[in-house]
Design an enzyme around this catalytic site. Structure first.
Site, PDB file in Angstrom:
ATOM      1  N   VAL A  84       0.841  -1.208   0.000  1.00  0.00           N
ATOM      2  CA  VAL A  84       0.000   0.000   0.000  1.00  0.00           C
ATOM      3  C   VAL A  84       0.873   1.254   0.000  1.00  0.00           C
ATOM      4  O   VAL A  84       0.379   2.361   0.139  1.00  0.00           O
ATOM      5  CB  VAL A  84      -0.941   0.004   1.233  1.00  0.00           C
ATOM      6  CG1 VAL A  84      -1.887  -1.180   1.193  1.00  0.00           C
ATOM      7  CG2 VAL A  84      -0.148   0.004   2.553  1.00  0.00           C
ATOM      8  N   HIS A 125      -4.283  -4.386  -2.371  1.00  0.00           N
ATOM      9  CA  HIS A 125      -4.662  -4.106  -0.986  1.00  0.00           C
ATOM     10  C   HIS A 125      -4.878  -2.620  -0.717  1.00  0.00           C
ATOM     11  O   HIS A 125      -4.840  -2.187   0.435  1.00  0.00           O
ATOM     12  CB  HIS A 125      -3.619  -4.694  -0.025  1.00  0.00           C
ATOM     13  CG  HIS A 125      -3.629  -6.196   0.003  1.00  0.00           C
ATOM     14  ND1 HIS A 125      -2.585  -6.953   0.489  1.00  0.00           N
ATOM     15  CD2 HIS A 125      -4.581  -7.087  -0.394  1.00  0.00           C
ATOM     16  CE1 HIS A 125      -2.888  -8.252   0.388  1.00  0.00           C
ATOM     17  NE2 HIS A 125      -4.083  -8.356  -0.151  1.00  0.00           N
ATOM     18  N   CYS A 168     -20.403   7.688   2.549  1.00  0.00           N
ATOM     19  CA  CYS A 168     -20.712   8.014   1.149  1.00  0.00           C
ATOM     20  C   CYS A 168     -19.572   7.520   0.246  1.00  0.00           C
ATOM     21  O   CYS A 168     -18.682   6.812   0.688  1.00  0.00           O
ATOM     22  CB  CYS A 168     -20.948   9.525   0.991  1.00  0.00           C
ATOM     23  SG  CYS A 168     -19.477  10.553   1.099  1.00  0.00           S
ATOM     24  N   ASN A 182      13.642 -13.820  -3.168  1.00  0.00           N
ATOM     25  CA  ASN A 182      13.334 -13.696  -1.738  1.00  0.00           C
ATOM     26  C   ASN A 182      14.607 -14.000  -0.953  1.00  0.00           C
ATOM     27  O   ASN A 182      15.477 -14.727  -1.431  1.00  0.00           O
ATOM     28  CB  ASN A 182      12.210 -14.672  -1.349  1.00  0.00           C
ATOM     29  CG  ASN A 182      11.488 -14.260  -0.062  1.00  0.00           C
ATOM     30  OD1 ASN A 182      12.100 -14.008   0.970  1.00  0.00           O
ATOM     31  ND2 ASN A 182      10.165 -14.193  -0.142  1.00  0.00           N
TER      32      ASN A 182
HETATM   33  P1  OAD Z   1       5.236 -10.597   4.592  1.00  0.00           P
HETATM   34  O1  OAD Z   1       5.743  -9.741   5.701  1.00  0.00           O
HETATM   35  O2  OAD Z   1       4.286 -11.678   4.929  1.00  0.00           O
HETATM   36  O3  OAD Z   1       6.458 -11.279   3.833  1.00  0.00           O
HETATM   37  C1  OAD Z   1       7.580 -10.540   3.432  1.00  0.00           C
HETATM   38  C2  OAD Z   1       8.460 -11.434   2.590  1.00  0.00           C
HETATM   39  O4  OAD Z   1       9.538 -10.665   2.102  1.00  0.00           O
HETATM   40  C3  OAD Z   1       9.064 -12.620   3.341  1.00  0.00           C
HETATM   41  O5  OAD Z   1       8.924 -13.803   2.555  1.00  0.00           O
HETATM   42  C4  OAD Z   1      10.553 -12.237   3.482  1.00  0.00           C
HETATM   43  O6  OAD Z   1      11.419 -13.356   3.458  1.00  0.00           O
HETATM   44  C5  OAD Z   1      10.752 -11.380   2.256  1.00  0.00           C
HETATM   45  N1  OAD Z   1      11.821 -10.356   2.340  1.00  0.00           N
HETATM   46  C6  OAD Z   1      12.168  -9.581   3.401  1.00  0.00           C
HETATM   47  N2  OAD Z   1      13.131  -8.718   3.071  1.00  0.00           N
HETATM   48  C7  OAD Z   1      13.412  -8.925   1.759  1.00  0.00           C
HETATM   49  C8  OAD Z   1      14.332  -8.338   0.825  1.00  0.00           C
HETATM   50  N3  OAD Z   1      15.149  -7.338   1.161  1.00  0.00           N
HETATM   51  N4  OAD Z   1      14.329  -8.815  -0.446  1.00  0.00           N
HETATM   52  C9  OAD Z   1      13.502  -9.828  -0.814  1.00  0.00           C
HETATM   53  N5  OAD Z   1      12.631 -10.409   0.016  1.00  0.00           N
HETATM   54  C10 OAD Z   1      12.584  -9.974   1.289  1.00  0.00           C
HETATM   55  O7  OAD Z   1       4.641  -9.591   3.492  1.00  0.00           O
HETATM   56  P2  OAD Z   1       3.578  -9.888   2.330  1.00  0.00           P
HETATM   57  O8  OAD Z   1       3.794 -11.218   1.726  1.00  0.00           O
HETATM   58  O9  OAD Z   1       3.562  -8.694   1.457  1.00  0.00           O
HETATM   59  O10 OAD Z   1      -2.037  -7.421   3.912  1.00  0.00           O
HETATM   60  O11 OAD Z   1       2.238  -9.913   3.179  1.00  0.00           O
HETATM   61  C11 OAD Z   1       1.023 -10.069   2.521  1.00  0.00           C
HETATM   62  C12 OAD Z   1      -0.051  -9.234   3.191  1.00  0.00           C
HETATM   63  O12 OAD Z   1      -0.115  -9.532   4.609  1.00  0.00           O
HETATM   64  C13 OAD Z   1       0.198  -7.743   3.160  1.00  0.00           C
HETATM   65  O13 OAD Z   1      -0.208  -7.153   1.950  1.00  0.00           O
HETATM   66  C14 OAD Z   1      -0.662  -7.262   4.301  1.00  0.00           C
HETATM   67  C15 OAD Z   1      -0.289  -8.290   5.332  1.00  0.00           C
HETATM   68  O14 OAD Z   1      -1.220  -8.478   6.341  1.00  0.00           O
HETATM   69  C16 OAD Z   1      -2.893  -6.397   4.041  1.00  0.00           C
HETATM   70  O15 OAD Z   1      -2.561  -5.342   4.504  1.00  0.00           O
HETATM   71  C17 OAD Z   1      -4.273  -6.711   3.574  1.00  0.00           C
HETATM   72 ZN    ZN Z   2     -18.895  11.001   3.189  1.00  0.00          ZN
END
Ligand code: OAD
Ligand code: ZN
Length: 250
Positions: free
Chosen positions: A100, A116, A127, A216
């Site tokens: 986001v 997201h 509204c 990753n």
């Molecule tokens: P996560 O925090 O679950 O995962 C982050 C991933 O990034 C992990 O697999 C890490 O190993 C990897 N990582 C960390 N540093 C890195 C780097 N420098 N280079 C490459 N990889 C790296 O985040 P998301 O998968 O984005 O949802 O989480 C999914 C959703 O869960 C988010 O969009 C959010 C959260 O709740 C909502 O807000 C709806």
């Molecule tokens: Zn409003």
């Protein structure tokens, strides 16, 4: 393996990228899971659910104001920049993100699907008022109040992000699935692959016969279907891929 992946991308007919919090980690934005993850320090059900907002909107807004301030200080890193460059070269057709933080847009990615929502957008709880506000104005006008109110109807405003238990924006989700079905290569960057329905995206590519490349720092839930796993930081691996692609297209 970088060379192989670069060749794969250059010969792809329709390649897309799918990103998560890990791509922004090197910009200084904490991820959700893993070491230093936000959800280790805070309980999502108290901060990122519609029930939490009903119960205590002030607490939820405090959490988002803190995140907005942190994200406003962040700049796109070389991984965001490399993806934008690959789009300009015609190699990547779209970036589908779970983030986001707006950093893909800031880096110059044009075809961006935000599954997201966007933390710089507010919307009315009553509204259909919705506004994208960024920078000082957001902090001064919208966030200076304890509880920001809708300029149209006076109801409570909320961040235009998806909370746990809420559906994803329909248009974006359909577009993401449509793109995934026609992709022959997907590069999955910095996501744990644990949050659905977003995490279906790489599976759809795989099931449609496409190749899955993953970047990753550690294995994720997507790794079992990855054809190529590039272990390393997004901000280091992506520029290497872009450099190799520039070399190939000379
Ligand atoms: P996560 O925090 O679950 O995962 C982050 C991933 O990034 C992990 O697999 C890490 O190993 C990897 N990582 C960390 N540093 C890195 C780097 N420098 N280079 C490459 N990889 C790296 O985040 P998301 O998968 O984005 O949802 O989480 C999914 C959703 O869960 C988010 O969009 C959010 C959260 O709740 C909502 O807000 C709806
Ligand atoms: Zn409003």
């Amino acid at each position: 393996m970088i060379k192989e992946v670069a060749r794969l991308l250059v010969s792809a007919k329709f390649a897309i990228a799918f990103t998560g919090a890990g791509i922004s980690a090197e910009s200084g934005i904490p991820t959700f899971r893993g070491k230093n993850g936000l959800w280790n320090r805070y309980r999502p059900e108290e901060l990122a659910t519609p029930e939490a907002f009903k119960r205590n909107p002030k607490l939820v807004w405090e959490f988002y104001k803190w995140r907005i301030k942190k994200i406003l200080e962040a700049r796109p890193n070389p991984a965001h920049m490399a993806l934008a460059e690959l789009e300009k070269l015609g190699i990547i057709k779209a970036v589908i993100t779970q983030n986001v933080d707006d950093l893909h847009r800031e880096a110059g990615t044009e075809n961006l699907i935000e599954l997201h929502g966007n933390i710089f957008r507010v919307r009315c709880t009553k509204c259909d008022f919705k506004e994208y506000v960024k920078g000082k104005r957001l902090l001064e006008e919208i966030l200076e109040e304890d509880l920001p109110k809708c300029p149209n109807c006076g109801s409570l405003l909320r961040p235009d992000v998806v909370w746990f238990g809420e559906p994803l924006p329909e248009k974006e989700l359909n577009e993401a699935f449509r793109l995934a079905e026609k992709s022959d290569v997907i590069i999955v960057i910095g996501t744990s692959g644990l949050v659905y329905p977003a995490a279906y995206v790489p599976y759809i590519v795989k099931e449609s016969g496409g190749t899955v490349v993953e970047v990753n720092i550690e294995n994720s839930a997507i790794t079992p279907i990855a054809d190529f796993f590039l272990k390393g930081k997004a901000g280091e691996v992506l520029p290497k891929i872009a450099q190799e692609i520039r070399r190939l297209s000379k």
